[in-house]
Scaffold this motif. Structure first.
Motif: not given
Ligand SMILES: Cc1cc2nc3c(=O)[nH]c(=O)nc-3n(C[C@H](O)[C@H](O)[C@H](O)COP(=O)(O)OP(=O)(O)OC[C@H]3O[C@@H](n4cnc5c(N)ncnc54)[C@H](O)[C@@H]3O)c2cc1C
Lengths: 531, 162
Positions: A8-10, A27-30, A86-88, A231-233, A82-84, A93-95, A505-507
């Motif tokens: 989401a953030a990246g 760089l994305e690990q997935g 991210g957790s999205l 994957r970043v080390a 863990n992939g392009v 998607a509640h926002f 938190p995601t918005s």
């Molecule tokens: C089942 C589920 C339901 C959810 N529902 C909601 C919702 O309704 N509303 C809401 O606001 N939020 C929800 N979320 C949370 C939301 O997905 C996260 O808040 C958001 O994705 C976080 O953004 P982020 O960029 O911090 O991390 P992520 O989106 O998790 O992205 C982090 C990325 O970094 C990569 N990464 C990590 N370590 C490394 C490394 N060493 N090297 C390379 N790449 C790496 C990961 O592979 C991943 O792709 C939900 C999450 C889940 C799992």
């Protein structure tokens, strides 16, 4: 520029940087998911896949892209992708946006800390992000600050949501149709939701927002390079302690180095502190940017109570996005007479699941086997509505992400370990909130009400593990997301959160990421942002 | 556990000195059919999960933890006695039992005959959620009347100084 993590953030941040003319490598690990060919909900085995290879817990699904998370010391288990995207890729998607009071909890309520920015400073970035991704909903909620028109109309609350809305009205509790990052009409070149239900398995219509279908195509179009399965080390530093780039394992297991003028870590609230703690050097002996000792500490979740009403009436609870039918923030603000400080939101959700999910149990316990089974299935399937008690967690330094001494990922990199106990204030809040949810279901006429004080699998939101603040002694990042200890290191995601708020938190994560990107752009152009 | 006939309410098989399944007769496949019929018994015109032929869909390693604990002669027991014996196994080997149960449920509710029955009873279509999705009925236009009429009541902070 090097960005680590394509979630989401990246995604949001890289687009903004690329739009501003910077050369960005991420760089994305997935890897990528090809939604046209790999959408589990298009096959008969979708519920089996949900329980196994696309389970939101990386320790259950054990995909090659995942890293394991040591979770014996946490009451709440980790959920992420863990992939392009991210957790999205998994999210509901509640926002909602944070509320103004969330940024001022110390001043208003005497707990935790104020944020170094306020709601109104972030508001333009919320708006920008909403326009970029598309949000369905209805402006005009008197319980929140005025909001720009939503990009598409609200999702229908369905039968269950409507029953609960009427019950809230009779109880005098305020509710509203929620902001949801799902197109109800085509928007942004993506399709409209067809109410299939299991958003957590991804969206072949691309109606549900994830950055792999929104920001990333745009960022790549602007020249950003996304290197997946890398994957970043470690984030590397020079003799002055400034970031020089990162070492990473590519998909063939080769250890490489990417040089960069600045590094932005967006690896989520677990992966980010893990990486900072892994990056130890002469200048940063306790991990990168960790002179405060706070990297990894103050981990906050949204500890969740869960109450389900089973109704006589067929509610067709499988129809519509699962995460949200209506939202009630009536008990969000502090009222000390309740026995706790701060508050919670109730998400009215359609979590009944399909037939397999109903039987095996997801949020609701599984069904009994034997003679009773078929009767219980008939009584429950399609007839449930649930209310979450999504509580505001307070930051505690004992709740933390550390490095595990033994567990390692597929590249031999130490895995993170979670240490987490639900605090007393939060427990009281959930107990009180669960009672309110029961009251609402009684008012709504539910036949059976099932309560859970804590959903173990609700570890979706990892917050606070590299907090922002004005004072380098008690914060990791400044008000823009830049590390106090390392002038060319920035952090996006849930880690910068100062407090957790009592809602998703995601918005806010995405709005903050866009704001951090603007600060990076200003810095790159020699216009230092004010400290 | 119920080995050596100590199982709570276990039937005559358990009452013998047969012990757990190490010495129990019957091949695992037959045993599993009987177990599945007790976990998910016949319902209306549908046979139980065993009778539906679902045993073949369950990997042996997901069943063996339960089958190994069954009393000798399990297949010959009356239904109620089989249920009691299984309840005793559930008590004694919770994780193994939960594993088998999960995959029994998955096999059962994934079966086209069961899916067709659910469709008939509830309207839940016997097809994957995509690509067709579902029609979600629109909200009653009066639903928001009460909440829309409220005055702004969020806690503003514009005047709050830190
Ligand atoms: C089942 C589920 C339901 C959810 N529902 C909601 C919702 O309704 N509303 C809401 O606001 N939020 C929800 N979320 C949370 C939301 O997905 C996260 O808040 C958001 O994705 C976080 O953004 P982020 O960029 O911090 O991390 P992520 O989106 O998790 O992205 C982090 C990325 O970094 C990569 N990464 C990590 N370590 C490394 C490394 N060493 N090297 C390379 N790449 C790496 C990961 O592979 C991943 O792709 C939900 C999450 C889940 C799992």
């Amino acid at each position: 520029m090097l960005v680590i993590g394509a979630g989401a953030a990246g995604g949001a941040l890289t687009w903004r940087l690329a739009q501003g003319g910077l050369r960005v490598v991420c760089l994305e690990q997935g890897g990528w998911i090809d939604w046209a060919h790999d959408a589990p909900t298009s096959g008969y085995d979708w519920e089996v896949i949900r329980e196994t290879s696309r389970h939101p817990n990386p320790n259950v699904r054990c995909h090659a892209w995942d890293y394991p998370v040591a979770d014996a010391d946490t009451e709440i288990k980790p959920m992420m992708w863990n992939g392009v995207g991210g957790s999205l890729v998994h999210w509901g998607a509640h926002f909602p946006r944070l509320r103004p009071s969330d940024f001022r909890v110390r001043t208003l309520d005497g707990v935790a800390d104020d944020w170094p920015l306020d709601y109104y400073e972030l508001e333009p970035y919320y708006d920008l992000n909403d326009r970029m991704v598309g949000v369905s909903g209805l402006a005009g909620d008197p319980g929140n600050p005025p909001r720009s028109p939503r990009q598409t109309p609200p999702v229908s609350p369905g039968r269950g949501g409507s029953i609960m809305a009427r019950a809230f009205d009779r109880l005098g509790w305020h509710w509203w149709l929620p902001d949801i990052a799902i197109n109800t009409e085509p928007y942004g070149g993506r399709g409209a939701c067809n109410n299939c239900g299991p958003c957590d398995l991804g969206c072949p219509q691309k109606a549900r927002v994830s950055t792999d279908v929104t920001y990333w195509p745009l960022a790549i179009g602007l020249g950003a390079e996304l290197r997946s399965e890398c994957r970043v080390a470690e984030v590397t530093v020079d003799e002055h302690g400034l970031a020089t780039g990162a070492t990473y394992f590519d998909r063939d297991g080769r250890l490489l180095h990417q040089r960069a003028a600045a590094v932005v870590v967006c690896a989520n609230g677990v992966g980010t502190p893990r990486l900072l703690l892994l990056s130890q050097s002469k200048h940063h002996p306790n991990g990168l940017a960790n002179s405060s000792g706070l990297v990894g500490k103050r981990l906050m979740h949204h500890p969740t109570g869960f109450v389900t009403g089973v109704f006589d009436e067929m509610l067709e609870d499988w129809k519509g996005n699962f995460s949200q039918a209506i939202v009630c923030q009536h008990f969000y603000e502090t009222d000390l007479a309740r026995g706790f400080v701060r508050g919670f939101q109730m998400q009215c959700i359609r979590a009944g699941g399909g037939p397999v999910g109903t039987a095996v149990g997801q949020y609701l316990a599984g069904l009994p086997w034997g003679e009773e089974h078929h009767h219980r299935f008939a009584e429950q399937f399609g007839r449930t509505v649930s209310l979450t008690v999504t509580s505001e967690d307070l930051p505690e330094e004992t709740n933390a992400v550390t490095l595990d001494a033994e567990l390692k990922d597929g590249n031999g990199i130490p895995a993170p370990r979670l240490h987490y106990r639900v605090g007393d204030n939060t427990k009281r809040m959930i107990a009180w909130g669960v009672d309110r949810a029961v009251e609402a279901f009684q008012e709504a006429g539910a036949k059976r009400i099932v309560t859970q004080q804590l959903v173990e699998s609700a570890g979706f939101h990892f917050l606070g593990t590299a907090r922002m603040g004005d004072d380098p002694a008690d914060s990791v990042l400044d008000r823009w997301g830049r590390a106090h200890d390392c002038a060319n290191l920035w952090v996006g995601g849930g880690s910068p959160f100062v407090t957790g708020a009592g809602l998703n938190p995601t918005s806010t994560i995405m709005a903050l990421a866009l704001r951090t990107a603007d600060a990076i752009l200003a810095t790159a152009k020699g216009r230092e942002v004010a400290g | 556990m119920s080995g050596k006939g100590a199982g709570a309410g276990a039937g005559p098989g358990a009452g013998t000195d047969a012990g757990p399944d190490a010495s129990a007769p019957g091949d695992p496949a037959t045993l599993l059919v009987a177990v599945l019929d007790r976990l998910l018994p016949p319902h209306g015109d549908l046979p139980g999960a065993g009778g539906l032929g679902l045993a073949a869909q369950i990997l042996p390693e997901r069943a063996e933890g339960v089958l190994a604990q069954l009393p000798a002669g399990f297949t010959a027991l009356a239904a109620a006695e089989q249920t009691a014996a299984l309840a005793a196994v559930e008590q004694a080997a919770l994780a193994a039992f939960a594993l088998l149960l999960k995959f029994a449920y998955i096999a059962y509710y994934r079966d086209p005959r069961v899916m067709a029955r659910i469709e008939q009873a509830t309207g839940y279509a016997a097809r994957p959620p995509q690509p067709l999705g579902y029609e979600l009925e629109p909200a009653d236009p009066t639903l928001l009347d009460v909440v829309k009429a409220r005055a702004p009541h969020y806690r503003d902070t514009r005047e709050v100084t830190r």
